[in-house]
Design a protein around this motif. Structure first.
Motif, PDB file in Angstrom:
ATOM      1  N   MET A 292       5.401  21.805  19.009  1.00 32.71           N
ATOM      2  CA  MET A 292       5.161  22.550  17.567  1.00 32.71           C
ATOM      3  C   MET A 292       3.814  21.881  16.959  1.00 32.71           C
ATOM      4  O   MET A 292       3.148  22.733  16.314  1.00 32.71           O
ATOM      5  CB  MET A 292       6.329  22.054  16.840  1.00 32.71           C
ATOM      6  CG  MET A 292       6.302  22.821  15.652  1.00 32.71           C
ATOM      7  SD  MET A 292       6.810  24.682  15.759  1.00 32.71           S
ATOM      8  CE  MET A 292       6.970  25.074  14.269  1.00 32.71           C
ATOM      9  N   LYS A 293       3.516  20.544  17.310  1.00 31.96           N
ATOM     10  CA  LYS A 293       2.357  20.084  16.830  1.00 31.96           C
ATOM     11  C   LYS A 293       1.023  20.515  17.310  1.00 31.96           C
ATOM     12  O   LYS A 293       0.031  20.736  16.594  1.00 31.96           O
ATOM     13  CB  LYS A 293       2.364  18.548  17.039  1.00 31.96           C
ATOM     14  CG  LYS A 293       2.858  17.614  16.390  1.00 31.96           C
ATOM     15  CD  LYS A 293       2.814  16.148  16.841  1.00 31.96           C
ATOM     16  CE  LYS A 293       3.342  15.176  15.600  1.00 31.96           C
ATOM     17  NZ  LYS A 293       3.054  13.973  15.993  1.00 31.96           N
ATOM     18  N   LYS A 294       1.160  20.877  18.593  1.00 36.10           N
ATOM     19  CA  LYS A 294       0.105  21.629  19.160  1.00 36.10           C
ATOM     20  C   LYS A 294      -0.302  23.032  18.529  1.00 36.10           C
ATOM     21  O   LYS A 294      -1.577  23.259  18.358  1.00 36.10           O
ATOM     22  CB  LYS A 294       0.400  21.699  20.593  1.00 36.10           C
ATOM     23  CG  LYS A 294       0.257  20.471  21.413  1.00 36.10           C
ATOM     24  CD  LYS A 294       0.323  20.750  22.976  1.00 36.10           C
ATOM     25  CE  LYS A 294       0.405  19.322  23.698  1.00 36.10           C
ATOM     26  NZ  LYS A 294       0.518  19.644  25.213  1.00 36.10           N
ATOM     27  N   ILE A 295       0.719  23.828  18.122  1.00 36.53           N
ATOM     28  CA  ILE A 295       0.628  25.115  17.727  1.00 36.53           C
ATOM     29  C   ILE A 295      -0.165  24.756  16.363  1.00 36.53           C
ATOM     30  O   ILE A 295      -0.970  25.309  15.824  1.00 36.53           O
ATOM     31  CB  ILE A 295       1.791  25.982  17.563  1.00 36.53           C
ATOM     32  CG1 ILE A 295       2.321  26.107  19.061  1.00 36.53           C
ATOM     33  CG2 ILE A 295       1.610  27.110  16.783  1.00 36.53           C
ATOM     34  CD1 ILE A 295       3.552  27.042  18.992  1.00 36.53           C
ATOM     35  N   PHE A 296       0.384  23.876  15.239  1.00 33.31           N
ATOM     36  CA  PHE A 296      -0.251  23.592  14.072  1.00 33.31           C
ATOM     37  C   PHE A 296      -1.587  23.166  14.163  1.00 33.31           C
ATOM     38  O   PHE A 296      -2.561  23.663  13.515  1.00 33.31           O
ATOM     39  CB  PHE A 296       0.709  22.350  13.346  1.00 33.31           C
ATOM     40  CG  PHE A 296      -0.124  21.797  12.235  1.00 33.31           C
ATOM     41  CD1 PHE A 296       0.050  22.554  11.136  1.00 33.31           C
ATOM     42  CD2 PHE A 296      -0.658  20.568  12.307  1.00 33.31           C
ATOM     43  CE1 PHE A 296      -0.662  22.260   9.996  1.00 33.31           C
ATOM     44  CE2 PHE A 296      -1.254  20.340  11.168  1.00 33.31           C
ATOM     45  CZ  PHE A 296      -1.164  20.953   9.841  1.00 33.31           C
ATOM     46  N   TRP A 297      -1.838  22.249  15.206  1.00 34.28           N
ATOM     47  CA  TRP A 297      -3.476  21.914  15.344  1.00 34.28           C
ATOM     48  C   TRP A 297      -4.268  23.065  15.760  1.00 34.28           C
ATOM     49  O   TRP A 297      -5.440  23.086  15.637  1.00 34.28           O
ATOM     50  CB  TRP A 297      -3.507  20.498  16.087  1.00 34.28           C
ATOM     51  CG  TRP A 297      -3.059  19.467  15.333  1.00 34.28           C
ATOM     52  CD1 TRP A 297      -1.814  18.721  15.710  1.00 34.28           C
ATOM     53  CD2 TRP A 297      -3.585  18.804  14.195  1.00 34.28           C
ATOM     54  NE1 TRP A 297      -1.667  17.603  14.799  1.00 34.28           N
ATOM     55  CE2 TRP A 297      -2.754  17.619  13.690  1.00 34.28           C
ATOM     56  CE3 TRP A 297      -4.459  18.914  13.551  1.00 34.28           C
ATOM     57  CZ2 TRP A 297      -3.061  16.954  12.730  1.00 34.28           C
ATOM     58  CZ3 TRP A 297      -4.809  18.227  12.279  1.00 34.28           C
ATOM     59  CH2 TRP A 297      -4.137  17.225  11.956  1.00 34.28           C
ATOM     60  N   LEU A 298      -3.747  24.025  16.713  1.00 42.25           N
ATOM     61  CA  LEU A 298      -4.345  24.994  17.144  1.00 42.25           C
ATOM     62  C   LEU A 298      -4.640  25.871  16.086  1.00 42.25           C
ATOM     63  O   LEU A 298      -5.770  26.437  15.917  1.00 42.25           O
ATOM     64  CB  LEU A 298      -3.630  25.717  18.358  1.00 42.25           C
ATOM     65  CG  LEU A 298      -4.199  26.760  18.868  1.00 42.25           C
ATOM     66  CD1 LEU A 298      -5.504  26.587  19.571  1.00 42.25           C
ATOM     67  CD2 LEU A 298      -3.365  27.607  19.697  1.00 42.25           C
ATOM     68  N   GLY A 299      -3.849  26.261  15.149  1.00 43.11           N
ATOM     69  CA  GLY A 299      -4.096  26.928  14.123  1.00 43.11           C
ATOM     70  C   GLY A 299      -5.073  26.428  12.940  1.00 43.11           C
ATOM     71  O   GLY A 299      -5.882  26.970  12.376  1.00 43.11           O
ATOM     72  N   VAL A 300      -5.189  25.273  12.964  1.00 40.46           N
ATOM     73  CA  VAL A 300      -5.857  24.357  11.935  1.00 40.46           C
ATOM     74  C   VAL A 300      -7.298  24.466  12.584  1.00 40.46           C
ATOM     75  O   VAL A 300      -8.299  24.568  11.882  1.00 40.46           O
ATOM     76  CB  VAL A 300      -5.498  22.950  11.550  1.00 40.46           C
ATOM     77  CG1 VAL A 300      -6.826  22.085  11.261  1.00 40.46           C
ATOM     78  CG2 VAL A 300      -4.423  22.711  10.973  1.00 40.46           C
ATOM     79  N   GLY A 301      -7.699  24.249  14.072  1.00 40.67           N
ATOM     80  CA  GLY A 301      -8.703  24.453  14.543  1.00 40.67           C
ATOM     81  C   GLY A 301      -9.492  25.659  14.373  1.00 40.67           C
ATOM     82  O   GLY A 301     -10.592  25.988  14.207  1.00 40.67           O
ATOM     83  N   ILE A 302      -8.493  26.768  14.703  1.00 36.79           N
ATOM     84  CA  ILE A 302      -9.052  28.143  14.460  1.00 36.79           C
ATOM     85  C   ILE A 302      -9.506  28.612  13.205  1.00 36.79           C
ATOM     86  O   ILE A 302     -10.559  28.951  13.018  1.00 36.79           O
ATOM     87  CB  ILE A 302      -7.887  28.996  14.809  1.00 36.79           C
ATOM     88  CG1 ILE A 302      -7.834  28.992  16.459  1.00 36.79           C
ATOM     89  CG2 ILE A 302      -8.288  30.549  14.580  1.00 36.79           C
ATOM     90  CD1 ILE A 302      -6.634  29.741  16.969  1.00 36.79           C
TER      91      ILE A 302
END
Length: 78
Positions: free
Chosen positions: A1-11
Motif C-alpha cells: 500500500m505504501k508503494k502505491i501511495f508513493w507512486l501516486g505522489v511521484g506521478i
C-alpha cells in the motif's frame, strides 16, 4: 500500500513539475516578454484612468463645497 501511495505522489509531482517547466518556457523569450510588458502597460493605463476619474470627481466635490460652483453639472470635465 505504501508503494502505491508513493507512486501516486511521484506521478503527481512529475506532472506538476512538467507543467511548471512548460509555463516557464512560455514566459521566456520575446513572446513571453511581450505579454508581460503588455499586461504591465494595461495595468498602468487602467490605474491612470481610475486616478484621473477620481481626481475629477474630487475636484468637483471640492468646488461645490467651497461655493465656487453651485451646480454639479456646471463643472467641465477635462
Amino acid at each position: 500500500m505504501k508503494k502505491i501511495f508513493w507512486l501516486g505522489v511521484g506521478i503527481t509531482v512529475g506532472v506538476i513539475a512538467a507543467r511548471k517547466i512548460t509555463a516557464a518556457k512560455g514566459a521566456l523569450g520575446p513572446a513571453g516578454l511581450n505579454r508581460a510588458v503588455g499586461a504591465m502597460s494595461d495595468a498602468v493605463h487602467d490605474f491612470a484612468d481610475a486616478l484621473r476619474e477620481n481626481m475629477n470627481e474630487r475636484e468637483s466635490d471640492l468646488r461645490i463645497a467651497l461655493g465656487v460652483d453651485t451646480d454639479p453639472s456646471a463643472t467641465t470635465r477635462r
